[in-house]
Write a protein that holds these residues in place. Structure first.
Motif, PDB file in Angstrom:
ATOM      1  N   ASN A 165      36.460  35.702  63.517  1.00 25.97           N
ATOM      2  CA  ASN A 165      37.774  34.875  63.140  1.00 25.97           C
ATOM      3  C   ASN A 165      37.625  33.400  62.596  1.00 25.97           C
ATOM      4  O   ASN A 165      38.383  32.441  62.666  1.00 25.97           O
ATOM      5  CB  ASN A 165      38.583  34.842  64.540  1.00 25.97           C
ATOM      6  N   ALA A 166      36.306  33.166  62.064  1.00 26.54           N
ATOM      7  CA  ALA A 166      35.795  31.736  61.481  1.00 26.54           C
ATOM      8  C   ALA A 166      36.980  30.880  60.731  1.00 26.54           C
ATOM      9  O   ALA A 166      37.229  29.882  60.707  1.00 26.54           O
ATOM     10  CB  ALA A 166      34.543  31.637  61.226  1.00 26.54           C
ATOM     11  N   ASP A 167      37.583  31.897  59.817  1.00 30.46           N
ATOM     12  CA  ASP A 167      38.434  31.381  58.717  1.00 30.46           C
ATOM     13  C   ASP A 167      39.835  31.395  59.427  1.00 30.46           C
ATOM     14  O   ASP A 167      40.713  30.760  58.367  1.00 30.46           O
ATOM     15  CB  ASP A 167      38.153  32.285  57.446  1.00 30.46           C
ATOM     16  N   ALA A 168      40.033  31.932  60.486  1.00 33.30           N
ATOM     17  CA  ALA A 168      41.510  31.796  60.900  1.00 33.30           C
ATOM     18  C   ALA A 168      41.627  30.223  61.482  1.00 33.30           C
ATOM     19  O   ALA A 168      40.911  29.812  61.646  1.00 33.30           O
ATOM     20  CB  ALA A 168      41.600  32.970  62.062  1.00 33.30           C
ATOM     21  N   GLY A 169      43.396  30.144  61.681  1.00 30.92           N
ATOM     22  CA  GLY A 169      43.450  28.756  62.282  1.00 30.92           C
ATOM     23  C   GLY A 169      43.354  28.808  63.684  1.00 30.92           C
ATOM     24  O   GLY A 169      43.073  29.971  64.157  1.00 30.92           O
ATOM     25  N   THR A 170      43.406  27.714  64.365  1.00 31.55           N
ATOM     26  CA  THR A 170      43.369  27.534  65.728  1.00 31.55           C
ATOM     27  C   THR A 170      44.072  28.413  66.532  1.00 31.55           C
ATOM     28  O   THR A 170      43.526  29.258  67.473  1.00 31.55           O
ATOM     29  CB  THR A 170      43.711  26.171  66.010  1.00 31.55           C
ATOM     30  N   ALA A 171      45.369  28.554  66.196  1.00 35.13           N
ATOM     31  CA  ALA A 171      46.506  29.431  66.916  1.00 35.13           C
ATOM     32  C   ALA A 171      45.809  30.905  66.827  1.00 35.13           C
ATOM     33  O   ALA A 171      45.874  31.575  67.620  1.00 35.13           O
ATOM     34  CB  ALA A 171      47.622  29.211  66.486  1.00 35.13           C
ATOM     35  N   ALA A 172      45.316  31.245  65.597  1.00 32.84           N
ATOM     36  CA  ALA A 172      45.131  32.775  65.398  1.00 32.84           C
ATOM     37  C   ALA A 172      43.679  32.957  66.147  1.00 32.84           C
ATOM     38  O   ALA A 172      43.575  34.096  66.639  1.00 32.84           O
ATOM     39  CB  ALA A 172      44.898  32.957  63.884  1.00 32.84           C
ATOM     40  N   ARG A 173      42.716  31.883  66.128  1.00 30.57           N
ATOM     41  CA  ARG A 173      41.523  32.277  66.970  1.00 30.57           C
ATOM     42  C   ARG A 173      41.822  32.444  68.347  1.00 30.57           C
ATOM     43  O   ARG A 173      41.233  33.267  69.109  1.00 30.57           O
ATOM     44  CB  ARG A 173      40.441  30.981  66.611  1.00 30.57           C
ATOM     45  N   ALA A 174      42.719  31.695  68.945  1.00 32.67           N
ATOM     46  CA  ALA A 174      42.946  31.493  70.396  1.00 32.67           C
ATOM     47  C   ALA A 174      43.695  32.636  70.680  1.00 32.67           C
ATOM     48  O   ALA A 174      43.464  33.492  71.833  1.00 32.67           O
ATOM     49  CB  ALA A 174      44.130  30.255  70.706  1.00 32.67           C
ATOM     50  N   ASN A 175      44.603  33.389  69.859  1.00 33.70           N
ATOM     51  CA  ASN A 175      45.230  34.375  70.275  1.00 33.70           C
ATOM     52  C   ASN A 175      44.630  35.618  70.267  1.00 33.70           C
ATOM     53  O   ASN A 175      44.606  36.619  71.043  1.00 33.70           O
ATOM     54  CB  ASN A 175      46.572  34.747  69.184  1.00 33.70           C
ATOM     55  N   ALA A 176      43.482  35.740  69.170  1.00 27.52           N
ATOM     56  CA  ALA A 176      42.446  36.720  69.021  1.00 27.52           C
ATOM     57  C   ALA A 176      41.737  36.617  70.153  1.00 27.52           C
ATOM     58  O   ALA A 176      41.439  37.912  70.935  1.00 27.52           O
ATOM     59  CB  ALA A 176      41.632  36.766  67.852  1.00 27.52           C
ATOM     60  N   LEU A 177      41.271  35.561  70.622  1.00 27.46           N
ATOM     61  CA  LEU A 177      40.288  35.545  71.842  1.00 27.46           C
ATOM     62  C   LEU A 177      40.920  35.964  73.213  1.00 27.46           C
ATOM     63  O   LEU A 177      40.511  36.667  73.849  1.00 27.46           O
ATOM     64  CB  LEU A 177      39.686  34.072  71.783  1.00 27.46           C
ATOM     65  N   ARG A 178      42.363  35.333  73.460  1.00 22.95           N
ATOM     66  CA  ARG A 178      43.030  35.964  74.446  1.00 22.95           C
ATOM     67  C   ARG A 178      43.372  37.334  74.661  1.00 22.95           C
ATOM     68  O   ARG A 178      43.179  37.911  75.539  1.00 22.95           O
ATOM     69  CB  ARG A 178      44.465  35.273  74.342  1.00 22.95           C
ATOM     70  N   ALA A 179      43.582  37.903  73.383  1.00 26.53           N
ATOM     71  CA  ALA A 179      43.786  39.346  73.214  1.00 26.53           C
ATOM     72  C   ALA A 179      42.763  40.261  73.621  1.00 26.53           C
ATOM     73  O   ALA A 179      42.727  40.964  74.499  1.00 26.53           O
ATOM     74  CB  ALA A 179      44.158  39.728  71.980  1.00 26.53           C
ATOM     75  N   ARG A 180      41.309  39.661  73.295  1.00 25.32           N
ATOM     76  CA  ARG A 180      40.067  40.472  73.640  1.00 25.32           C
ATOM     77  C   ARG A 180      39.820  40.304  75.173  1.00 25.32           C
ATOM     78  O   ARG A 180      39.395  41.212  75.669  1.00 25.32           O
ATOM     79  CB  ARG A 180      38.864  39.968  72.835  1.00 25.32           C
ATOM     80  N   ILE A 181      39.867  39.079  75.734  1.00 27.69           N
ATOM     81  CA  ILE A 181      39.650  38.991  77.066  1.00 27.69           C
ATOM     82  C   ILE A 181      40.906  39.574  78.130  1.00 27.69           C
ATOM     83  O   ILE A 181      40.607  40.271  78.850  1.00 27.69           O
ATOM     84  CB  ILE A 181      39.647  37.300  77.403  1.00 27.69           C
ATOM     85  N   ASP A 182      42.010  39.578  77.405  1.00 25.86           N
ATOM     86  CA  ASP A 182      43.259  40.225  78.154  1.00 25.86           C
ATOM     87  C   ASP A 182      42.762  41.792  78.212  1.00 25.86           C
ATOM     88  O   ASP A 182      43.059  42.542  79.113  1.00 25.86           O
ATOM     89  CB  ASP A 182      44.299  40.017  77.722  1.00 25.86           C
ATOM     90  N   ALA A 183      42.455  42.333  77.050  1.00 28.41           N
ATOM     91  CA  ALA A 183      41.867  43.893  77.073  1.00 28.41           C
ATOM     92  C   ALA A 183      40.796  44.262  77.868  1.00 28.41           C
ATOM     93  O   ALA A 183      40.988  45.153  78.813  1.00 28.41           O
ATOM     94  CB  ALA A 183      41.364  44.338  75.503  1.00 28.41           C
ATOM     95  N   CYS A 184      39.899  43.082  78.268  1.00 25.90           N
ATOM     96  CA  CYS A 184      38.750  43.199  79.170  1.00 25.90           C
ATOM     97  C   CYS A 184      39.341  43.089  80.695  1.00 25.90           C
ATOM     98  O   CYS A 184      39.017  44.183  81.334  1.00 25.90           O
ATOM     99  CB  CYS A 184      37.654  42.304  78.862  1.00 25.90           C
ATOM    100  N   LEU A 185      40.286  42.176  80.902  1.00 27.01           N
ATOM    101  CA  LEU A 185      40.722  42.198  82.135  1.00 27.01           C
ATOM    102  C   LEU A 185      41.515  43.350  82.683  1.00 27.01           C
ATOM    103  O   LEU A 185      41.456  43.833  83.640  1.00 27.01           O
ATOM    104  CB  LEU A 185      41.572  40.922  82.433  1.00 27.01           C
ATOM    105  N   ASP A 186      42.514  43.778  81.375  1.00 35.24           N
ATOM    106  CA  ASP A 186      43.223  45.087  81.765  1.00 35.24           C
ATOM    107  C   ASP A 186      42.263  46.195  81.979  1.00 35.24           C
ATOM    108  O   ASP A 186      42.672  47.163  82.909  1.00 35.24           O
ATOM    109  CB  ASP A 186      43.909  45.348  80.490  1.00 35.24           C
ATOM    110  N   ALA A 187      41.150  46.162  81.407  1.00 33.46           N
ATOM    111  CA  ALA A 187      40.113  47.644  81.404  1.00 33.46           C
ATOM    112  C   ALA A 187      39.566  47.604  82.941  1.00 33.46           C
ATOM    113  O   ALA A 187      39.489  48.937  83.455  1.00 33.46           O
ATOM    114  CB  ALA A 187      39.026  47.583  80.623  1.00 33.46           C
ATOM    115  N   VAL A 188      39.590  46.389  83.724  1.00 29.86           N
ATOM    116  CA  VAL A 188      39.029  46.523  84.983  1.00 29.86           C
ATOM    117  C   VAL A 188      40.417  46.477  85.936  1.00 29.86           C
ATOM    118  O   VAL A 188      40.118  46.391  87.207  1.00 29.86           O
ATOM    119  CB  VAL A 188      38.054  45.220  85.241  1.00 29.86           C
TER     120      VAL A 188
END
Length: 193
Positions: A165-188
């Motif tokens: 997500n290096a070329d994405a804007g800050t909000a897009a990077r933050a949302n993508a990171l939150r989504a990945r971490i949320d998916a991991c939290l949800d998995a446990v």
């Protein structure tokens, strides 16, 4: 100089003197600005002192070396970001640090791999530990400590990998990171919302 002398903390590190605190903050700010601009190995103590407007002697009263100053600068910035969520749900802190990581993606690219990166990871780990312990306790009282360590390691590792997500804007990077971490939290089994 003996090995112990080299490891001793600088004289002004924990000084309550407001003038020392202001100088330490100027040095941290200078180190933080520089790490956002270029890789750690391309930053010198002279660069930091010039930007802060202090002498090398003053620098060494506050920090052991460049890596100590850089790690301290990033840790102080992380603590300020975490303070914005004081008392909220543990996931709010994790999300705020996702936002911080996305806002400062260049800093992390410039930080790794360096001696300061381990100190910074330790500071990040210390910040998220209470939140991860609270989340883990809600899942398993018997193995909450191990589960908290697992969450901490996973969050740090997922946060480090933002290159896609290096070329994405800050909000897009933050949302993508939150989504990945949320998916991991949800998995446990951790409810995110």
């Amino acid at each position: 100089m003996s090995t112990n002398e080299g490891l001793r903390a600088p004289a002004r590190t924990g000084s309550p003197d407001p003038r020392a605190a202001r100088v330490r903050d100027r040095l941290r700010r200078a180190a933080f600005e520089l790490i956002e601009q270029r890789r750690v190995e391309k930053i010198s103590v002279s660069d930091i002192t010039q930007r802060a407007g202090v002498s090398r002697q003053v620098f060494y009263q506050h920090f052991r070396d460049r890596d100590d100053a850089v790690a301290s600068a990033v840790a102080a910035s992380l603590q300020a970001a975490a303070a914005e969520t004081d008392g909220e749900h543990p996931v709010a802190l994790i999300h705020r640090l996702c936002d911080y990581t996305a806002e400062h993606a260049g800093l992390y690219r410039n930080l790794y791999p360096s001696a300061a990166s381990q100190q910074t990871a330790d500071a990040y780990r210390d910040l998220i530990r209470p939140a991860c312990e609270r989340l883990a306790a809600g899942l398993s009282e018997r193995s909450a400590g191990v589960l908290a360590d697992f969450l901490i390691g996973g969050i740090i590792e997922v946060s480090r990998h933002q290159d896609e997500n290096a070329d994405a804007g800050t909000a897009a990077r933050a949302n993508a990171l939150r989504a990945r971490i949320d998916a991991c939290l949800d998995a446990v089994g951790i409810q995110v919302s």
